[in-house]
Design an enzyme around this catalytic site. Structure first.
Site, PDB file in Angstrom:
ATOM      1  N   TRP A   1      31.290  15.901  43.252  1.00  0.00           N
ATOM      2  CA  TRP A   1      31.086  17.199  43.894  1.00  0.00           C
ATOM      3  C   TRP A   1      29.857  17.264  44.773  1.00  0.00           C
ATOM      4  O   TRP A   1      29.655  18.252  45.478  1.00  0.00           O
ATOM      5  CB  TRP A   1      30.990  18.287  42.816  1.00  0.00           C
TER       6      TRP A   1
ATOM      7  N   ALA B   1      39.941  14.402  44.319  1.00  0.00           N
ATOM      8  CA  ALA B   1      38.623  14.864  44.766  1.00  0.00           C
ATOM      9  C   ALA B   1      38.083  15.853  43.736  1.00  0.00           C
ATOM     10  O   ALA B   1      38.782  16.224  42.781  1.00  0.00           O
ATOM     11  CB  ALA B   1      38.743  15.499  46.142  1.00  0.00           C
TER      12      ALA B   1
ATOM     13  N   GLU C   1      37.047  18.897  41.565  1.00  0.00           N
ATOM     14  CA  GLU C   1      37.687  20.185  41.289  1.00  0.00           C
ATOM     15  C   GLU C   1      36.740  21.339  41.640  1.00  0.00           C
ATOM     16  O   GLU C   1      37.163  22.478  41.785  1.00  0.00           O
ATOM     17  CB  GLU C   1      38.141  20.250  39.820  1.00  0.00           C
TER      18      GLU C   1
ATOM     19  N   GLY D   1      30.306   8.723  40.386  1.00  0.00           N
ATOM     20  CA  GLY D   1      29.959   9.782  39.440  1.00  0.00           C
ATOM     21  C   GLY D   1      28.977   9.249  38.417  1.00  0.00           C
ATOM     22  O   GLY D   1      28.220   8.314  38.703  1.00  0.00           O
ATOM     23  N   SER D   2      29.014   9.813  37.217  1.00  0.00           N
ATOM     24  CA  SER D   2      28.020   9.443  36.210  1.00  0.00           C
ATOM     25  C   SER D   2      28.334   8.084  35.578  1.00  0.00           C
ATOM     26  O   SER D   2      29.483   7.661  35.519  1.00  0.00           O
ATOM     27  CB  SER D   2      27.953  10.522  35.130  1.00  0.00           C
TER      28      SER D   2
ATOM     29  N   GLU E   1      30.367   3.410  41.765  1.00  0.00           N
ATOM     30  CA  GLU E   1      29.071   3.883  42.285  1.00  0.00           C
ATOM     31  C   GLU E   1      28.564   4.924  41.300  1.00  0.00           C
ATOM     32  O   GLU E   1      29.061   6.043  41.281  1.00  0.00           O
ATOM     33  CB  GLU E   1      29.245   4.522  43.669  1.00  0.00           C
ATOM     34  N   LEU E   2      27.563   4.554  40.480  1.00  0.00           N
ATOM     35  CA  LEU E   2      27.209   5.420  39.350  1.00  0.00           C
ATOM     36  C   LEU E   2      25.796   6.000  39.493  1.00  0.00           C
ATOM     37  O   LEU E   2      25.270   6.077  40.588  1.00  0.00           O
ATOM     38  CB  LEU E   2      27.395   4.633  38.056  1.00  0.00           C
TER      39      LEU E   2
ATOM     40  N   CYS F   1      22.594  10.563  44.143  1.00  0.00           N
ATOM     41  CA  CYS F   1      22.328   9.437  43.236  1.00  0.00           C
ATOM     42  C   CYS F   1      21.158   8.595  43.718  1.00  0.00           C
ATOM     43  O   CYS F   1      20.575   7.841  42.944  1.00  0.00           O
ATOM     44  CB  CYS F   1      23.589   8.596  43.064  1.00  0.00           C
TER      45      CYS F   1
ATOM     46  N   GLU G   1      18.614  10.728  34.290  1.00  0.00           N
ATOM     47  CA  GLU G   1      18.680  11.135  35.696  1.00  0.00           C
ATOM     48  C   GLU G   1      18.695  12.668  35.806  1.00  0.00           C
ATOM     49  O   GLU G   1      19.618  13.305  35.291  1.00  0.00           O
ATOM     50  CB  GLU G   1      19.969  10.577  36.307  1.00  0.00           C
TER      51      GLU G   1
HETATM   52  P1  NAD Z   1      30.348  14.427  34.611  1.00  0.00           P
HETATM   53  O1  NAD Z   1      29.908  13.150  34.023  1.00  0.00           O
HETATM   54  O2  NAD Z   1      31.125  15.380  33.767  1.00  0.00           O
HETATM   55  O3  NAD Z   1      31.231  14.210  35.939  1.00  0.00           O
HETATM   56  C1  NAD Z   1      30.810  13.390  36.988  1.00  0.00           C
HETATM   57  C2  NAD Z   1      32.009  13.241  37.953  1.00  0.00           C
HETATM   58  O4  NAD Z   1      33.032  12.512  37.292  1.00  0.00           O
HETATM   59  C3  NAD Z   1      32.671  14.550  38.359  1.00  0.00           C
HETATM   60  O5  NAD Z   1      33.028  14.461  39.728  1.00  0.00           O
HETATM   61  C4  NAD Z   1      33.932  14.657  37.514  1.00  0.00           C
HETATM   62  O6  NAD Z   1      34.997  15.279  38.188  1.00  0.00           O
HETATM   63  C5  NAD Z   1      34.275  13.213  37.298  1.00  0.00           C
HETATM   64  N1  NAD Z   1      34.904  12.956  36.010  1.00  0.00           N
HETATM   65  C6  NAD Z   1      34.486  13.370  34.798  1.00  0.00           C
HETATM   66  N2  NAD Z   1      35.289  12.906  33.818  1.00  0.00           N
HETATM   67  C7  NAD Z   1      36.251  12.167  34.446  1.00  0.00           C
HETATM   68  C8  NAD Z   1      37.367  11.413  33.996  1.00  0.00           C
HETATM   69  N3  NAD Z   1      37.654  11.289  32.692  1.00  0.00           N
HETATM   70  N4  NAD Z   1      38.149  10.811  34.921  1.00  0.00           N
HETATM   71  C9  NAD Z   1      37.859  10.890  36.251  1.00  0.00           C
HETATM   72  N5  NAD Z   1      36.812  11.575  36.732  1.00  0.00           N
HETATM   73  C10 NAD Z   1      36.004  12.195  35.844  1.00  0.00           C
HETATM   74  O7  NAD Z   1      29.026  15.106  35.090  1.00  0.00           O
HETATM   75  P2  NAD Z   1      28.732  16.277  36.069  1.00  0.00           P
HETATM   76  O8  NAD Z   1      28.082  17.371  35.303  1.00  0.00           O
HETATM   77  O9  NAD Z   1      29.873  16.654  36.946  1.00  0.00           O
HETATM   78  O10 NAD Z   1      27.652  15.547  36.964  1.00  0.00           O
HETATM   79  C11 NAD Z   1      26.427  15.179  36.376  1.00  0.00           C
HETATM   80  C12 NAD Z   1      26.176  13.736  36.406  1.00  0.00           C
HETATM   81  O11 NAD Z   1      27.104  13.019  37.189  1.00  0.00           O
HETATM   82  C13 NAD Z   1      24.841  13.519  37.071  1.00  0.00           C
HETATM   83  O12 NAD Z   1      23.847  13.434  36.094  1.00  0.00           O
HETATM   84  C14 NAD Z   1      24.991  12.264  37.842  1.00  0.00           C
HETATM   85  O13 NAD Z   1      24.517  11.175  37.088  1.00  0.00           O
HETATM   86  C15 NAD Z   1      26.449  12.056  37.986  1.00  0.00           C
HETATM   87  N6  NAD Z   1      26.915  12.169  39.371  1.00  0.00           N
HETATM   88  C16 NAD Z   1      26.685  11.124  40.165  1.00  0.00           C
HETATM   89  C17 NAD Z   1      27.091  11.160  41.470  1.00  0.00           C
HETATM   90  C18 NAD Z   1      26.839  10.009  42.379  1.00  0.00           C
HETATM   91  O14 NAD Z   1      26.822  10.196  43.587  1.00  0.00           O
HETATM   92  N7  NAD Z   1      26.678   8.803  41.851  1.00  0.00           N
HETATM   93  C19 NAD Z   1      27.741  12.286  41.952  1.00  0.00           C
HETATM   94  C20 NAD Z   1      27.987  13.366  41.097  1.00  0.00           C
HETATM   95  C21 NAD Z   1      27.570  13.280  39.783  1.00  0.00           C
END
Ligand code: NAD
Length: 477
Positions: free
Chosen positions: A149, A174, A176, A226-227, A248-249, A282, A379
């Site tokens: 997001w 993408a 939600e 994502g995370s 890319e985490l 990130c 982070e």
């Molecule tokens: P989160 O861990 O719940 O989600 C992170 C992302 O993963 C979201 O886009 C979510 O839609 C997706 N996601 C979650 N569970 C999934 C699954 N089972 N299958 C597929 N996609 C899934 O955390 P959050 O609260 O949305 O974001 C916080 C953390 O996420 C941050 O601390 C950061 O580390 C990380 N993050 C990293 C980036 C990056 O550019 N690397 C971008 C967004 C979030």
């Protein structure tokens, strides 16, 4: 007039609604701005079938024609920059100027990968005259991609550009919470004449979609941003089905300020970069390790500037930093700041959520943090800067490398010796010296350690979306 787009799924070259929807919120005032369609199993099955056909057609389309369509879509997105930027600011909160830059950046990813697709050369290996060994790079197949997001347009663009540039089809789930950027991309590709099924866009409950799609036979690559926690989970799912991943985490970028630079200039650059996207990047500069000679001046200059950053609605031209994108970030920041304070850190700016509607958290500066402060190893993914003194470059490098993350790292120095030392020893996928820009379309971007696997961008980026085939051809049997 710019309006927030109607949110729909894009499957087999057509838009479709869903009976089940989820609200999409504006983080600046918590109002509902749209209804997200949730893909059903039948929608996902249709997307899989469409992507198989899309791959058949696209992988056999001449790379020059593929590049033409991708470039046409990118030019449409450039024309529509105001509409796209407005949607991004509405759903994500960032200042509109940053949203416009995001659109440009997303277009640069498309333009770069369209051109790289033309240069996906194989090779002929020298051999005896009666046999020829050839190496071909071919599109890997259908990609299941998951974008986050924090950059509603440029994050989906990274994945779609890589897949389409290489000749693959893609099913993208993408975010939600910030779905409109991807909707605008799909619209541009539709208008540019992309064959049906090459790009499919779905939304819904992330875990439901990833657990259903990843094991499916047509999926040949899993690409996720994502995370680290979710990345590990998706990597396990992919491994169980012997599928490669591009991950890319998370990061926790160190910034090393050496004793040979102007501390006030370094602080000014750092504050502006920390405020970008409200720190939800990130690669956001986060752990500042400043040589003790400059420490007091740097901390003072940093805190003074941080206090002047104008927090507000991203649609207001005077705003320098918008709200954070969701309530989870407020909770995470509250917890990290109060833990740091309890453990003896000095809080020099911000630290408290703004009262009222919207997820506004000011640029927050903490100094003199003990190693066991949670923020020093978790982070923050928000507008929180952590500043500590160091005795030497060796001390700084050791602290910078101490975490399991290794995505971006930064340093300020004019010494070639320091720069060389840093280049050799920093554990990160990306090191930037005297600039806080960590990734551009033409350079490979990605992490080491728990920050991920694989690279996006640069000449390396397309390789993950391709597979290598060796051909041994004897002229006669
Ligand atoms: P989160 O861990 O719940 O989600 C992170 C992302 O993963 C979201 O886009 C979510 O839609 C997706 N996601 C979650 N569970 C999934 C699954 N089972 N299958 C597929 N996609 C899934 O955390 P959050 O609260 O949305 O974001 C916080 C953390 O996420 C941050 O601390 C950061 O580390 C990380 N993050 C990293 C980036 C990056 O550019 N690397 C971008 C967004 C979030």
């Amino acid at each position: 007039m710019t309006i927030y787009p109607d949110l729909q799924l894009y499957i087999a070259g057509a838009w479709r609604k869903s009976t089940q929807t989820l609200p999409v919120l504006n983080p600046a005032d918590e109002s509902v701005i749209g209804r997200l369609p949730v893909a059903s199993r039948a929608d996902l099955d249709d997307a899989l079938a469409a992507a198989v056909e899309g791959h058949r057609v696209w992988s056999r389309t001449a790379p020059s024609r593929r590049a033409e369509i991708i470039l046409k879509a990118a030019s449409l997105m450039r024309e529509r920059v105001e509409d796209i930027a407005y949607s991004i600011t509405l759903e994500h909160g960032k200042p509109i100027a940053q949203a416009r830059l995001e659109v440009q950046r997303g277009c640069e990813f498309f333009e770069w990968d369209a051109a790289e697709g033309l240069r996906a050369y194989g090779r002929v290996i020298p051999s005896s005259p009666d046999i020829r060994y050839i190496v071909l790079h071919q599109p890997i197949g259908t990609v299941a991609a998951f974008s986050p997001w924090n950059f509603p347009m440029s994050q989906p663009a990274r994945k779609i550009a890589g897949a389409l540039g290489a000749g693959c089809s893609i099913i993208l789930k993408a975010s939600e919470e910030t779905p409109a950027g991807a909707i605008h991309i799909a619209r541009a590709f539709h208008d540019a004449g992309l064959p049906p099924g090459v790009l499919n866009l779905v939304f819904g409950v992330p875990a439901d979609i990833s657990s259903y799609l990843i094991p499916q036979a047509p999926i040949r690559l899993v690409a996720f941003t994502g995370s680290t926690m979710v990345g590990k989970h998706l990597s396990e799912l992919a491994a169980r089905n012997v599928k490669p991943v591009l991950m890319e985490l998370g990061g926790h970028a160190p910034v090393i300020v050496c004793d040979d630079v102007d501390p006030v200039a370094a602080a000014a650059l750092s504050v502006a970069r920390k405020a970008r996207n409200a720190g939800q990047v990130c690669t956001s500069p986060t752990r500042f390790f400043v040589h003790k000679k400059l420490y007091a001046t740097f901390v003072e200059a940093f805190a003074e500037r941080a206090r002047t950053i104008a927090l507000g609605n991203g649609l207001d031209a005077a705003t320098q930093m918008g709200p954070v994108a969701n309530h989870r970030r407020i909770e995470a920041l509250d917890a990290l700041v109060s833990d740091a304070r309890d453990k003896g850190a000095r809080l020099l700016a911000g630290g408290v959520r703004k009262e009222g509607a919207g997820y506004f958290f000011p640029l927050t500066v903490a100094a003199d943090l003990p190693d066991d402060a949670r923020a020093m190893h978790e982070e923050p993914f928000g507008p929180l800067a952590l500043i500590n003194p160091v005795d030497s470059l060796d001390d700084a490098i050791e602290k910078a490398n101490a975490l399991p993350f290794g995505l971006a790292a930064y340093a300020f120095t004019h010494s070639a010796r320091n720069a060389h030392h840093l280049s050799e020893r920093i554990e990160a996928g990306n090191l930037s010296i005297n600039t806080l820009e960590a990734s551009v379309a033409e350079t490979p971007f990605g992490g080491v350690k728990e920050s991920g696997y694989g690279r996006e961008g640069g000449v390396e980026g397309l390789h993950h979306y391709m597979t290598v085939k060796s051909i041994s051809h004897r002229m006669m049997i």
